[in-house]
Motif scaffolding. Sequence first.
Motif, PDB file in Angstrom:
ATOM      1  N   MET A   1     -49.566  70.149  35.229  1.00  0.00           N
ATOM      2  CA  MET A   1     -49.159  68.843  34.747  1.00  0.00           C
ATOM      3  C   MET A   1     -48.661  68.004  35.917  1.00  0.00           C
ATOM      4  SD  MET A   1     -46.495  68.006  31.655  1.00  0.00           S
ATOM      5  CE  MET A   1     -47.522  68.873  30.485  1.00  0.00           C
ATOM      6  N   LYS A   2     -48.939  66.703  35.846  1.00  0.00           N
ATOM      7  CA  LYS A   2     -48.620  65.801  36.946  1.00  0.00           C
ATOM      8  C   LYS A   2     -47.858  64.593  36.404  1.00  0.00           C
ATOM      9  CE  LYS A   2     -52.097  64.906  39.600  1.00  0.00           C
ATOM     10  NZ  LYS A   2     -53.384  64.287  40.055  1.00  0.00           N
ATOM     11  N   ILE A   3     -46.953  64.054  37.222  1.00  0.00           N
ATOM     12  CA  ILE A   3     -46.249  62.827  36.855  1.00  0.00           C
ATOM     13  C   ILE A   3     -46.344  61.828  37.996  1.00  0.00           C
ATOM     14  CG2 ILE A   3     -43.961  63.530  37.708  1.00  0.00           C
ATOM     15  CD1 ILE A   3     -42.809  62.183  35.131  1.00  0.00           C
ATOM     16  N   GLU A   4     -46.488  60.558  37.624  1.00  0.00           N
ATOM     17  CA  GLU A   4     -46.516  59.476  38.594  1.00  0.00           C
ATOM     18  C   GLU A   4     -45.411  58.479  38.260  1.00  0.00           C
ATOM     19  OE1 GLU A   4     -50.397  57.841  38.120  1.00  0.00           O
ATOM     20  OE2 GLU A   4     -51.386  59.397  39.307  1.00  0.00           O
ATOM     21  N   THR A   5     -44.651  58.075  39.258  1.00  0.00           N
ATOM     22  CA  THR A   5     -43.634  57.047  39.091  1.00  0.00           C
ATOM     23  C   THR A   5     -43.531  56.310  40.419  1.00  0.00           C
ATOM     24  OG1 THR A   5     -41.361  56.595  38.346  1.00  0.00           O
ATOM     25  CG2 THR A   5     -41.696  58.581  39.677  1.00  0.00           C
ATOM     26  N   SER A   6     -42.575  55.400  40.550  1.00  0.00           N
ATOM     27  CA  SER A   6     -42.552  54.604  41.781  1.00  0.00           C
ATOM     28  C   SER A   6     -41.163  54.068  42.084  1.00  0.00           C
ATOM     29  CB  SER A   6     -43.559  53.449  41.679  1.00  0.00           C
ATOM     30  OG  SER A   6     -43.283  52.651  40.550  1.00  0.00           O
ATOM     31  N   ALA A   7     -41.085  53.323  43.167  1.00  0.00           N
ATOM     32  CA  ALA A   7     -39.818  52.808  43.681  1.00  0.00           C
ATOM     33  C   ALA A   7     -39.317  51.634  42.847  1.00  0.00           C
ATOM     34  CB  ALA A   7     -39.990  52.382  45.138  1.00  0.00           C
ATOM     35  N   ARG A   8     -38.092  51.239  43.150  1.00  0.00           N
ATOM     36  CA  ARG A   8     -37.515  50.049  42.530  1.00  0.00           C
ATOM     37  C   ARG A   8     -36.687  49.301  43.566  1.00  0.00           C
ATOM     38  NH1 ARG A   8     -33.135  50.989  44.537  1.00  0.00           N
ATOM     39  NH2 ARG A   8     -31.526  52.371  43.726  1.00  0.00           N
ATOM     40  N   LEU A   9     -36.529  47.995  43.328  1.00  0.00           N
ATOM     41  CA  LEU A   9     -35.562  47.212  44.089  1.00  0.00           C
ATOM     42  C   LEU A   9     -34.284  47.116  43.287  1.00  0.00           C
ATOM     43  CD1 LEU A   9     -37.680  44.145  45.335  1.00  0.00           C
ATOM     44  CD2 LEU A   9     -37.082  46.217  46.622  1.00  0.00           C
ATOM     45  N   HIS A  10     -33.154  47.322  43.935  1.00  0.00           N
ATOM     46  CA  HIS A  10     -31.865  47.065  43.290  1.00  0.00           C
ATOM     47  C   HIS A  10     -31.297  45.810  43.939  1.00  0.00           C
ATOM     48  CE1 HIS A  10     -27.883  47.476  41.615  1.00  0.00           C
ATOM     49  NE2 HIS A  10     -28.343  48.435  40.841  1.00  0.00           N
ATOM     50  N   LEU A  11     -31.264  44.724  43.158  1.00  0.00           N
ATOM     51  CA  LEU A  11     -30.913  43.420  43.696  1.00  0.00           C
ATOM     52  C   LEU A  11     -29.413  43.214  43.830  1.00  0.00           C
ATOM     53  CD1 LEU A  11     -33.484  41.313  41.649  1.00  0.00           C
ATOM     54  CD2 LEU A  11     -33.792  42.384  43.887  1.00  0.00           C
ATOM     55  N   SER A  12     -28.642  43.760  42.876  1.00  0.00           N
ATOM     56  CA  SER A  12     -27.187  43.609  42.948  1.00  0.00           C
ATOM     57  C   SER A  12     -26.511  44.388  41.840  1.00  0.00           C
ATOM     58  CB  SER A  12     -26.805  42.128  42.816  1.00  0.00           C
ATOM     59  OG  SER A  12     -25.398  41.952  42.903  1.00  0.00           O
ATOM     60  N   LEU A  13     -25.291  44.845  42.114  1.00  0.00           N
ATOM     61  CA  LEU A  13     -24.373  45.219  41.050  1.00  0.00           C
ATOM     62  C   LEU A  13     -23.686  43.938  40.569  1.00  0.00           C
ATOM     63  CD1 LEU A  13     -22.887  48.445  42.626  1.00  0.00           C
ATOM     64  CD2 LEU A  13     -24.224  48.350  40.516  1.00  0.00           C
ATOM     65  N   GLY A  26     -26.166  46.140  36.570  1.00  0.00           N
ATOM     66  CA  GLY A  26     -27.135  46.072  37.653  1.00  0.00           C
ATOM     67  C   GLY A  26     -28.302  45.160  37.339  1.00  0.00           C
ATOM     68  N   ILE A  27     -28.988  44.721  38.415  1.00  0.00           N
ATOM     69  CA  ILE A  27     -30.176  43.886  38.326  1.00  0.00           C
ATOM     70  C   ILE A  27     -31.245  44.516  39.211  1.00  0.00           C
ATOM     71  CG2 ILE A  27     -31.118  41.552  38.573  1.00  0.00           C
ATOM     72  CD1 ILE A  27     -28.119  40.633  38.931  1.00  0.00           C
ATOM     73  N   GLY A  28     -32.463  44.703  38.682  1.00  0.00           N
ATOM     74  CA  GLY A  28     -33.484  45.339  39.500  1.00  0.00           C
ATOM     75  C   GLY A  28     -34.901  45.053  39.058  1.00  0.00           C
ATOM     76  N   ILE A  29     -35.845  45.446  39.908  1.00  0.00           N
ATOM     77  CA  ILE A  29     -37.275  45.253  39.674  1.00  0.00           C
ATOM     78  C   ILE A  29     -37.999  46.554  39.982  1.00  0.00           C
ATOM     79  CG2 ILE A  29     -39.344  43.952  40.333  1.00  0.00           C
ATOM     80  CD1 ILE A  29     -37.387  41.821  41.531  1.00  0.00           C
ATOM     81  N   THR A  30     -38.871  46.988  39.074  1.00  0.00           N
ATOM     82  CA  THR A  30     -39.716  48.152  39.309  1.00  0.00           C
ATOM     83  C   THR A  30     -40.909  47.747  40.172  1.00  0.00           C
ATOM     84  OG1 THR A  30     -39.128  48.844  37.070  1.00  0.00           O
ATOM     85  CG2 THR A  30     -40.861  50.092  38.181  1.00  0.00           C
ATOM     86  N   LEU A  31     -41.268  48.579  41.141  1.00  0.00           N
ATOM     87  CA  LEU A  31     -42.362  48.300  42.063  1.00  0.00           C
ATOM     88  C   LEU A  31     -43.576  49.179  41.773  1.00  0.00           C
ATOM     89  CD1 LEU A  31     -40.330  48.248  45.412  1.00  0.00           C
ATOM     90  CD2 LEU A  31     -40.950  46.283  43.985  1.00  0.00           C
ATOM     91  N   LYS A  32     -44.758  48.656  42.076  1.00  0.00           N
ATOM     92  CA  LYS A  32     -45.968  49.488  41.990  1.00  0.00           C
ATOM     93  C   LYS A  32     -46.014  50.491  43.132  1.00  0.00           C
ATOM     94  CE  LYS A  32     -49.057  46.382  39.457  1.00  0.00           C
ATOM     95  NZ  LYS A  32     -50.326  45.601  39.507  1.00  0.00           N
ATOM     96  N   ASP A  33     -45.614  50.065  44.309  1.00  0.00           N
ATOM     97  CA  ASP A  33     -45.588  50.918  45.506  1.00  0.00           C
ATOM     98  C   ASP A  33     -44.297  50.674  46.273  1.00  0.00           C
ATOM     99  OD1 ASP A  33     -48.298  52.162  45.498  1.00  0.00           O
ATOM    100  OD2 ASP A  33     -48.936  50.058  45.586  1.00  0.00           O
ATOM    101  N   PRO A  34     -43.820  51.667  47.001  1.00  0.00           N
ATOM    102  CA  PRO A  34     -44.366  53.008  47.197  1.00  0.00           C
ATOM    103  C   PRO A  34     -44.185  53.887  45.962  1.00  0.00           C
ATOM    104  CG  PRO A  34     -42.291  52.786  48.365  1.00  0.00           C
ATOM    105  CD  PRO A  34     -42.613  51.431  47.830  1.00  0.00           C
ATOM    106  N   ALA A  35     -45.008  54.934  45.877  1.00  0.00           N
ATOM    107  CA  ALA A  35     -45.085  55.754  44.666  1.00  0.00           C
ATOM    108  C   ALA A  35     -44.718  57.201  44.940  1.00  0.00           C
ATOM    109  CB  ALA A  35     -46.496  55.674  44.081  1.00  0.00           C
ATOM    110  N   LEU A  36     -44.390  57.873  43.844  1.00  0.00           N
ATOM    111  CA  LEU A  36     -44.067  59.303  43.858  1.00  0.00           C
ATOM    112  C   LEU A  36     -45.023  60.004  42.904  1.00  0.00           C
ATOM    113  CD1 LEU A  36     -42.111  61.747  44.452  1.00  0.00           C
ATOM    114  CD2 LEU A  36     -40.791  60.974  42.475  1.00  0.00           C
TER     115      LEU A  36
END
Length: 328
Positions: A1-13, A26-36
Amino acid sequence: MKIETSARLHLSLIDLNGSEGRIDGGIGITLKDPALEIECIENDDSTKILFDESISKDLINDEYSQKILEATNNMKEYLSIDTEYTFKINNIYPIHHGLGLGTQLLLSVGQLISQLNDTSLDINQLARIIQRGGTSGIGVESFNRGGFIVDGGHKKDIKKEFLPSSYSTVSPPPVLARYDFPEKWNIILVIPNISGGAYGKKEKDIFQSYTPINIKDVEKISYLTLMKLMPAVIEEDLQSFSDAINKIQELGFKKIEKNLQYPIIHDIIDYMKENGIETAGMSSFGPTCFGITDSNIKYHKRDLEDMFGENSTIIVTNGKNHGSKIIK
């Protein structure tokens, strides 16, 4: 079994003052890349951790293995199992660089073991088991649903101190808002080749030395978030979005995080703003810097590579509006 996920930006507490009975947020944005990307199978021997040969040896860090074992042991205890596993890392990105790798790694391992044992856990259960989300809920919700995220922090009678996630065992905070991040907005990452941001005891000491934050900064961040940033995402108004982020980055704990950085961080952010990138800032405790724009992305990438590429990694990506994916 495999899982794919990715990085996020954390803009501020949002609130490290707590005078109204809540802290964090918190405030943040999920990114397409870089990935895990991680594969997992059961074995009859002992837990093994392998890295794909395509991964640079410079990127492989003992802490990856430590976190995989930590999450594995927590899951085995929760599920009352003694199964052993082999994990293979096919793709990964640097830890302690402001991109949220630690949370994604722990949640990924927890989700894989849960699925392999035919156990259904919601995201909050999973986060409690692997002990993430104790300060910001951005990484947990990025793993869950992706997108642009605002979380509501924790009640002070539950979380009594200002602490980073690595030192907090409370449950993830409630998600106040989750919106699709505009696909037409490009995100450019500049990751300096310097030691990662603050973590561990150093991060804990910074939290406790610089809090509580002035309430006026908290009020301003809250106002900008509710009345400018969130509407700008919904209306795809980059000018208003940029103005809100640029102002938030100069307030509260984010201002402190930035002031503790190497000069190159300020040079990168200032350069992006001075050369036509509407939004520029630093993610989490750095050192990753980001810019957000809807035009001339190829030019901006070449320009940043010419200016900082010798000592930095430059990545062009977009927001990701879905969470992790299991591949059986």
